[in-house]
Design a protein around this motif. Structure first.
Motif, PDB file in Angstrom:
ATOM      1  N   ALA A 169       0.826  -1.208   0.000  1.00 56.74           N
ATOM      2  CA  ALA A 169       0.000   0.000   0.000  1.00 56.74           C
ATOM      3  C   ALA A 169       0.860   1.257   0.000  1.00 56.74           C
ATOM      4  CB  ALA A 169      -0.930  -0.007   1.214  1.00 56.74           C
ATOM      5  N   LEU A 170       1.938   1.252   0.776  1.00 53.27           N
ATOM      6  CA  LEU A 170       2.818   2.418   0.814  1.00 53.27           C
ATOM      7  C   LEU A 170       3.595   2.565  -0.488  1.00 53.27           C
ATOM      8  CD1 LEU A 170       4.210   2.169   4.466  1.00 53.27           C
ATOM      9  CD2 LEU A 170       2.502   3.762   3.595  1.00 53.27           C
ATOM     10  N   ALA A 171       3.988   1.442  -1.090  1.00 53.36           N
ATOM     11  CA  ALA A 171       4.729   1.503  -2.355  1.00 53.36           C
ATOM     12  C   ALA A 171       3.892   2.157  -3.451  1.00 53.36           C
ATOM     13  CB  ALA A 171       5.169   0.108  -2.776  1.00 53.36           C
ATOM     14  N   ASP A 172       2.576   1.966  -3.413  1.00 56.36           N
ATOM     15  CA  ASP A 172       1.702   2.566  -4.418  1.00 56.36           C
ATOM     16  C   ASP A 172       1.635   4.087  -4.286  1.00 56.36           C
ATOM     17  OD1 ASP A 172       1.135   0.099  -5.464  1.00 56.36           O
ATOM     18  OD2 ASP A 172      -0.718  -0.171  -4.319  1.00 56.36           O
ATOM     19  N   LEU A 173       2.040   4.620  -3.131  1.00 51.58           N
ATOM     20  CA  LEU A 173       1.970   6.064  -2.900  1.00 51.58           C
ATOM     21  C   LEU A 173       3.271   6.780  -3.242  1.00 51.58           C
ATOM     22  CD1 LEU A 173       0.153   6.035   0.570  1.00 51.58           C
ATOM     23  CD2 LEU A 173      -0.878   6.258  -1.696  1.00 51.58           C
ATOM     24  N   LEU A 174       4.294   6.027  -3.693  1.00 46.83           N
ATOM     25  CA  LEU A 174       5.611   6.607  -3.941  1.00 46.83           C
ATOM     26  C   LEU A 174       5.702   7.261  -5.314  1.00 46.83           C
ATOM     27  CD1 LEU A 174       8.073   3.902  -2.550  1.00 46.83           C
ATOM     28  CD2 LEU A 174       7.527   6.115  -1.537  1.00 46.83           C
ATOM     29  N   LEU A 175       6.493   8.322  -5.381  1.00 49.63           N
ATOM     30  CA  LEU A 175       6.906   8.943  -6.640  1.00 49.63           C
ATOM     31  C   LEU A 175       8.388   8.648  -6.827  1.00 49.63           C
ATOM     32  CD1 LEU A 175       5.169  12.445  -6.334  1.00 49.63           C
ATOM     33  CD2 LEU A 175       4.322  10.403  -7.515  1.00 49.63           C
ATOM     34  N   VAL A 176       8.764   8.076  -7.971  1.00 50.06           N
ATOM     35  CA  VAL A 176      10.123   7.589  -8.182  1.00 50.06           C
ATOM     36  C   VAL A 176      10.709   8.230  -9.436  1.00 50.06           C
ATOM     37  CG1 VAL A 176      11.562   5.523  -8.439  1.00 50.06           C
ATOM     38  CG2 VAL A 176       9.463   5.412  -7.099  1.00 50.06           C
ATOM     39  N   GLU A 177      12.021   8.488  -9.392  1.00 51.32           N
ATOM     40  CA  GLU A 177      12.775   9.023 -10.537  1.00 51.32           C
ATOM     41  C   GLU A 177      12.144  10.307 -11.064  1.00 51.32           C
ATOM     42  OE1 GLU A 177      13.332   6.055 -13.478  1.00 51.32           O
ATOM     43  OE2 GLU A 177      14.541   4.752 -12.187  1.00 51.32           O
ATOM     44  N   ARG A 178      11.928  11.239 -10.162  1.00 52.18           N
ATOM     45  CA  ARG A 178      11.374  12.532 -10.555  1.00 52.18           C
ATOM     46  C   ARG A 178      12.462  13.612 -10.500  1.00 52.18           C
ATOM     47  NH1 ARG A 178       5.774  13.103 -10.491  1.00 52.18           N
ATOM     48  NH2 ARG A 178       4.816  11.064 -10.766  1.00 52.18           N
ATOM     49  N   THR A 179      12.400  14.546 -11.420  1.00 57.20           N
ATOM     50  CA  THR A 179      13.285  15.707 -11.381  1.00 57.20           C
ATOM     51  C   THR A 179      12.574  16.922 -10.805  1.00 57.20           C
ATOM     52  OG1 THR A 179      12.674  16.243 -13.659  1.00 57.20           O
ATOM     53  CG2 THR A 179      14.661  14.916 -13.330  1.00 57.20           C
ATOM     54  N   SER A 180      11.273  16.794 -10.575  1.00 57.98           N
ATOM     55  CA  SER A 180      10.497  17.862  -9.956  1.00 57.98           C
ATOM     56  C   SER A 180       9.325  17.239  -9.222  1.00 57.98           C
ATOM     57  CB  SER A 180      10.001  18.873 -11.000  1.00 57.98           C
ATOM     58  OG  SER A 180       9.135  18.236 -11.929  1.00 57.98           O
ATOM     59  N   SER A 181       8.805  17.960  -8.239  1.00 56.35           N
ATOM     60  CA  SER A 181       7.706  17.431  -7.433  1.00 56.35           C
ATOM     61  C   SER A 181       7.032  18.582  -6.713  1.00 56.35           C
ATOM     62  CB  SER A 181       8.231  16.397  -6.429  1.00 56.35           C
ATOM     63  OG  SER A 181       7.232  16.022  -5.511  1.00 56.35           O
TER      64      SER A 181
END
Length: 758
Positions: A439-451
């Motif tokens: 469930a927590l893994a589904d909430l992750l943002l990965v390999e982003r250069t901006s957020s």
């Protein structure tokens, strides 16, 4: 009265005066004083300097410069020629330039404390003597009598990376975090040892560490340097944010005075762990390839290696030398210290470079894996459940722990692959609560250069240009493929729905639907279980594999064909006592609460013994919790209540001090495993009651009936109900009475199978 007040003032004045020197420096001086006292008590010194003694006792006020220089020469020569006895009946060894300098500093401090004036020519003659010692050591290095290097050698980046991975393979998460923080902060090991949770703060995409005291800022009058520590998603073994998350999951609380590394001499603990790794066959081989030995590498080698690594990148666009020197808190001279001040931008670039990010690649500027919303209900619940005790006293760390938790979730497969299988980390609530990791893994943002959550910091201009070039490159590479893929997908879709060369009519659709219904009916008929014994249930083969899910728990097939509540390879985790208490009452995804297990559920005698240890310790802990925190106990185990990890953590924090067995300042009770505490409780009982047998263990009679769910059993006429009512079987069997011991293993398993079938 007034006299008491004056005494208090005098005591405080003496305390403040004694603090002009660091405690560690005072201990060193005392060591050198003891050596000097041994020297002046030798017979030949008495004969050579009778004027310095009165009634056979040496008088410090009569010390001459000549006598002290002879003492320094005795220290330099060492052995029988030096003539200074040691504690073992021999003589002290020869010392180097640094020890001779400390001898002089220790003597000056002793003269000051005893109010004795220095000989008028002491400073000048000792200064000339030290110059001669330095020249002699230089000549001996030139001729090969002494090693050419002075002090410890630096640890290069390749060796640092290998040591970090080796610590993880051994499961030593303490040494792993200690190493990574010392390297990334350019710390002296003594500063890492004294770090507090209060020194940490999360800012944008980095963990900011501000240490108020250092070797060059002993009085704390200078502004603390804000050092930025970054994650390294591409090399998790070198990621200090991941290491901090793992360490915090295993921390029972904020430790002694809020220390990140509570306990006694943690610097010495790390030094021993480093020696252990380097003394391995592979460690010796790697050092030999560098022309080094184990004696050449120490805790200070980490600081030397990190600074050398950072400065080596200058030729390729790395951080500036001034930014590196400011982060390492080296003095730059009066003019430099006055005009060259610390700035976040320079330190942020140093932080990205120090963590090992590839500074010639676009992903040097990627953000770490992070939650899209750190305040989301699932994230907040996980933080309270996993870090409740720590957050209770360090609430400012909530954002930092949220980002650390994101690293652990993202790198969970890596941790499972490199840490020992039964590492205590896998017994924490993050890994034992069903479905939490996914469930927590589904909430992750990965390999982003901006957020929207954080801003990228510490980027030099060339990385920004590289990222733009990479975006254009990817667009050009994907353009032809995208057009071909689109055409291919359209053709495949037409084939799937039957429009390619086929007329879609009502009769055509009815035929296809009838065919599909026949196939589904056939599949259901093949999967229908046949009446019979438990062996008709489709359990996995090979023993101890995947279980049959039955709500909270599972059944597992054992090699003898019976079904077990736990896998045949089940091992009670070597967990810290806090984690063990959570498993005792809450269980995990695959295993029910351990308090429901009985000895006949265990697959071997060793695990039965360990279960007995668990029962003794947890019964003792339950009793303490009921006595000291009755309100919390009622909230957790009262009628209609539901126990949570947060309630257990609050009760644990209130009673854990009663499980201390040594001096409170040397205690690391949060790191003790359940089996260790069980043995300590037995020793305490034997000490209090010598008449009891050495093998007798105390099982708390204080019932935890308020915590144990009443067993219920389901009646079912068909054998297939064994699968559908597994949750009931688990509850009923774990609350049954202890089975009598059997003379052989086979009958025990047979009777156990009968109990399960009943």
């Amino acid at each position: 009265g007034d006299q008491t007040t004056e005494d208090a003032h005098d005591a405080y004045t003496a305390q403040i005066e004694s603090m002009r020197l660091a405690e560690r420096t005072q201990e060193r001086y005392k060591t050198h004083w003891r050596v000097f006292d041994r020297y002046v008590q030798t017979e030949r010194v008495r004969e050579a300097h009778p004027e310095a003694y009165e009634n056979g006792v040496f008088q410090l006020s009569r010390l001459s410069t000549e006598m002290f220089l002879r003492f320094l020469s005795a220290r330099r020569l060492g052995g029988e020629v030096g003539g200074i006895p040691d504690d073992k009946g021999g003589f002290l060894k020869a010392v180097g330039l640094k020890s001779v300098g400390l001898d002089k500093s220790a003597l000056v401090e002793r003269l000051r404390q005893e109010g004795v004036a220095k000989p008028h020519d002491l400073d000048a003659r000792v200064k000339e003597y030290m110059r001669g010692v330095a020249r002699e050591d230089s000549n001996r290095r030139q001729t090969g009598e002494l090693r050419s290097r002075v002090g410890k050698d630096e640890m290069d980046f390749a060796l640092y990376r290998w040591v970090a991975s080796r610590f993880l393979e051994e499961g030593d998460t303490f040494a792993h975090l200690f190493l990574l923080l010392t390297w990334n902060l350019l710390n002296r090991a003594v500063n890492t040892k004294e770090m507090l949770y209060g020194h940490l703060l999360w800012k944008e995409d980095a963990l900011v560490v501000m240490l108020p005291k250092s070797k060059t800022n002993q009085a704390g009058t200078q502004r603390p340097v804000a050092k930025h520590v970054y994650a390294n998603p591409g090399a998790p073994a070198l990621c200090p944010i991941l290491a901090f998350g793992v360490h915090s999951l295993l921390a029972s609380s904020a430790g002694d005075r809020g220390k990140v590394f509570p306990g006694g001499d943690q610097q010495n603990r790390f030094s021993k762990a480093l020696d252990r790794v380097l003394l391995s066959d592979e460690g010796r081989s790697r050092l030999a390839a560098l022309g080094l030995t184990v004696a050449d590498i120490g805790t200070h080698s980490v600081r030397k290696g990190a600074s050398s690594y950072l400065l080596s990148g200058m030729a390729g666009g790395g951080p500036s030398v001034i930014a590196v020197l400011l982060r390492g808190e080296w003095t730059l001279g009066s003019v430099s210290d006055r005009y060259w001040k610390h700035q976040d931008a320079g330190d942020q670039y140093v932080g990205r470079f120090a963590v090992g990010l590839p500074f010639r690649e676009p992903h040097f500027g990627h953000l770490p894996p992070h939650f899209a919303d750190p305040s989301a209900p699932a994230v907040s619940a996980a933080l309270d459940d996993c870090f409740g005790s720590l957050l209770g006293s360090q609430s400012h760390l909530r954002l930092a722990l949220a980002h650390a938790l994101a690293q652990v979730v993202h790198h969970a497969p890596f941790l499972r692959g490199i840490l020992p299988a039964h590492h205590p980390l896998f017994s924490t609530r993050l890994f034992t609560v069903p479905g939490r990791l996914a469930a927590l893994a589904d909430l992750l943002l990965v390999e982003r250069t901006s957020s929207e959550v954080m801003i990228v910091t510490g980027l030099p201009p060339h990385i920004i240009y590289l990222q733009k070039v990479e975006e254009i490159r990817q667009l050009l590479l994907n353009a032809p493929e995208q057009s071909e893929t689109l055409a291919s997908e359209i053709g495949e879709h037409l084939q799937r729905i039957g429009l390619a060369g086929t007329s879609v009519t009502t009769e055509y659709l009815n035929t296809r639907l009838d065919s599909l219904a026949d196939r589904m009916e056939s599949m259901l008929r093949e999967r229908e279980p046949t009446p019979g014994s438990l062996s008709s249930v489709p359990l996995p083969s090979g023993g101890g594999g995947e279980g049959i899910s039955t709500g909270r728990s599972m059944l597992y097939e054992w090699p003898d064909g019976t079904a077990g509540v736990v896998p045949y390879e089940f091992v009670l985790p070597s967990a810290p006592i806090r984690v063990g208490w959570e498993l005792w009452h809450l269980g995990s995804e695959a295993v029910p609460p351990i308090k429901q297990l009985r000895s006949f559920h265990m697959p071997n005698p060793t695990q039965r013994k360990y279960l007995s240890n668990w029962r003794n310790v947890m019964s003792h802990l339950d009793t303490l919790a009921q006595q000291d925190t009755p309100d919390l106990w009622q909230q957790a185990f009262g009628e209609g209540a539901q126990v949570t990890a947060r309630l257990l953590g609050d009760m644990y924090s209130a009673v854990i001090h009663k499980l201390r067995f040594r001096n409170v300042y040397q205690e690391r009770e949060g790191e003790r495993t359940v089996n260790t505490v069980a043995e300590l409780l037995r020793k305490r009982k034997r000490a209090l009651d010598p008449s009891s047998s050495a093998t007798t263990t105390t099982t708390s009679t204080t019932s935890t009936t308020s915590t144990t769910s009443s067993s219920s059993s389901s009646s079912s006429s068909s054998s297939s109900a064994v699968v559908t009512a597994t949750a009931t079987v688990t509850s009923a069997t774990v609350s049954s009475t202890r089975a009598p011991r059997r003379s052989s293993r086979a009958p025990r398993r047979s009777s156990r199978a009968n109990r399960l079938r009943s």
